[in-house]
Scaffold this active site. Structure first.
Site, PDB file in Angstrom:
ATOM      1  N   GLU A 174     -20.914  72.396-156.631  1.00  0.00           N
ATOM      2  CA  GLU A 174     -22.359  72.337-156.249  1.00  0.00           C
ATOM      3  C   GLU A 174     -22.822  73.266-155.066  1.00  0.00           C
ATOM      4  OE1 GLU A 174     -23.494  68.235-155.090  1.00  0.00           O
ATOM      5  OE2 GLU A 174     -23.121  67.576-157.089  1.00  0.00           O
ATOM      6  N   GLU A 212     -19.339  65.792-162.935  1.00  0.00           N
ATOM      7  CA  GLU A 212     -19.699  64.532-162.333  1.00  0.00           C
ATOM      8  C   GLU A 212     -20.828  63.965-162.855  1.00  0.00           C
ATOM      9  OE1 GLU A 212     -20.310  64.991-158.003  1.00  0.00           O
ATOM     10  OE2 GLU A 212     -18.716  66.518-157.837  1.00  0.00           O
TER      11      GLU A 212
END
Ligand code: AHR
Length: 516
Positions: free
Chosen positions: A175, A305
């Site tokens: 991220e 994820e």
């Protein structure tokens, strides 16, 4: 009862469903690693080298194919050298992302690979591109994989491991648009190019390199990253970039109102299914962008994820992201897994968040007790798809559940989802989910040669019915009632000259094996 027909073309194999589509994610977060997976010798909880025996047995049963570790946001603050050497002298740090608790680094590289060996699964290590140096990442690769005389392989041997380990996947950051550095896509692209240049991998089959991809529907990120990082006319897989990650969490009403894991209305059940189905739309769009750059499909989509993110359970540390898991989680997981199977020409791996005690977990633990969640059982029912060939299948008579919000991120979702695959023994496995909170479905599976097959096994996951919850939408397993939801045999499959007929109850998941 509505009738839905599924045509399965048993002689039309499509893409290989890579086993890693059924992958897991374990971060240093809350009780995911410590307590959930890894315990101290003096804990009195049966373990092998610190790894809980009950947990390892349960994970083997669902054939966990790969684990992503050490994060998550934690990955971009993790300095791997803190987690090697004698445990008592390992550096103690603060886990700044998750509750500000002390991290004593007692679970590090050696412990992670021991876990993978115990489970017989692949390793997916997520490197630190946010606060770690290029040299640190380069050294980690050497420490894990180098088979020869070198400073890092010597250090590994000093720490008790002479042989290198097999590492199949390596992620460069996590991220990076958020907790991993708040970068713009152009900045990340430059960093990716730099860090990957120094990842010297001497394994016979080099690790697949995974780049940080978009947050959900951020198509601009994918476009800009590929513009800077896609290398035409050069080998891609096992080369420059082999995978592009996508993260997607289902928050019921949004980040500020994630909704309760157990106290939800029937309408919120449908909304959850709609949120889950939005992932299909997202993946299709990212796949379209990838197709323009990489029509040969050498770069995989890696959904490393994903899952339901509800409000943290009351009375628990809010930074630990502990939530219960109900039939709603099971059905939405099954819906997504069927989507992943069907997109396995582009999706190469997915890692549900997270394996134990965090978000949409497989297992919950409390001291020495362990509970298998409804989502766990879905992974158990879908495990036969691993490394099988997707079969062409199509549905007719399906219908959309009523749309609850005028919101493009909650599109209309069909009542039934399905996928079918054929394994190397020639067995066909079909998985079905019924997203409807109230309608049972009559399902007819049509095949070209039904005569040659018998229904060798059929199993169902369904909540128990009560006056307040007639379709068992909220059914879940707790430490008081650990076996309320479990897989049950389904014995009412009928065969006729066109195929197989069954009833798929509302809010259920089914697995059928057809054998010659
Ligand atoms: O899975 C929990 C967190 O969600 C991860 O650490 C992070 O990558 C994401 O935002």
């Amino acid at each position: 009862m509505k009738t839905i027909e599924i045509t399965v073309k048993e002689d039309h194999k499509k893409s290989r469903i890579r086993k890693e589509i059924y992958g897991q994610f374990a971060e240093h977060l809350g009780r995911g690693i410590y307590e959930g997976l890894f315990v101290r010798p003096e804990s009195g909880i049966p373990n092998e080298d610190g790894i809980r025996t009950d947990v390892a047995d349960a994970l083997r049963e669902i054939k966990v194919p790969v684990i992503r570790w050490p994060g998550g946001c934690f990955a971009d603050e993790y300095h791997w050298m803190d987690g090697i050497g004698p445990r008592e002298s390992r550096k103690k740090i603060i886990n700044t992302n998750w509750g500000g608790v002390l991290e004593d680094n007692s679970f590090g590289t050696h412990e992670f690979f021991r876990l993978c060996e115990m489970l017989g699964c692949e390793a997916y290590i997520n490197g630190n591109i946010g606060s770690g140096t290029v040299k640190e990442m380069e050294d980690w690769m050497e420490y894990i994989t180098f088979d020869g005389e070198s400073p890092m392989s010597r250090l590994r041997a000093e720490n008790g491991r002479k042989e290198p380990w097999r590492m199949k996947f390596f992620g460069l950051g996590n991220e990076s648009w958020g907790c991993g550095g708040n970068m713009f896509p152009e900045d990340y692209a430059a960093r990716y190019r730099l860090y990957q240049s120094f990842l010297h991998d001497s394994q016979k089959e080099p690790a697949e390199k995974i780049a940080v991809g978009p947050a959900g529907d951020d198509y601009d990120w994918t476009e800009k990253l590929l513009e800077k990082c896609y290398r035409r006319n050069q080998p891609q897989r096992h080369g420059f970039m082999d995978g592009l990650s996508v993260h997607y969490y289902m928050y019921l009403h949004g980040w500020d109102d994630k909704g309760s894991a157990l106290s939800f209305t029937d309408e919120e059940w449908v909304l959850t299914m709609q949120r889950a189905y939005y992932l299909k739309k997202i993946l299709e769009k990212h796949a379209e962008i990838l197709d323009r750059y990489d029509p040969e499909k050498k770069i995989g989509l890696v959904v490393d994820e994903w899952g339901n993110w509800f409000r943290t359970e009351e009375g628990t540390n809010p930074g630990f992201l502990y939530q219960q898991n109900s039939m709603r989680d099971a059905v939405s997981a099954g819906l997504n897994l069927n989507v992943f199977n069907k997109m396995s020409d582009r999706i190469t791996m997915t890692n549900i968040a997270q394996m134990i005690n965090v978000l949409q977990s497989m297992l919950l633990t409390q001291g020495a007790e362990m509970v298998k969640t409804p989502t766990y059982f879905v992974y158990r029912m879908f495990r036969d798809h691993q490394d099988a060939d997707l079969l062409e299948s199509a549905v007719s008579g399906n219908y959309d559940l009523s749309v609850l919000a005028d919101d493009p991120t909650a599109p209309a979702v069909p009542a039934l989802s399905e996928s079918a695959s054929m394994n190397e023994k020639g067995e066909i496995n079909i998985t079905l989910t019924n997203q409807s909170a109230e309608d049972d479905l009559s399902v007819r599976i049509l095949m070209s040669e039904p005569k040659s097959y018998t229904a060798a096994c059929c199993e169902i996951l369904q909540g128990d019915s009560s006056f307040e919850d007639p379709h068992g939408l909220r059914a879940h397993n707790s430490f008081e009632e650990p076996e309320r939801v479990r897989i049950q045999p389904y014995t009412q499959v009928r065969k006729d000259e066109t195929g197989f007929v069954l009833t798929l109850p509302a809010a259920s998941v089914m697995h059928l094996t057809l054998r010659k």
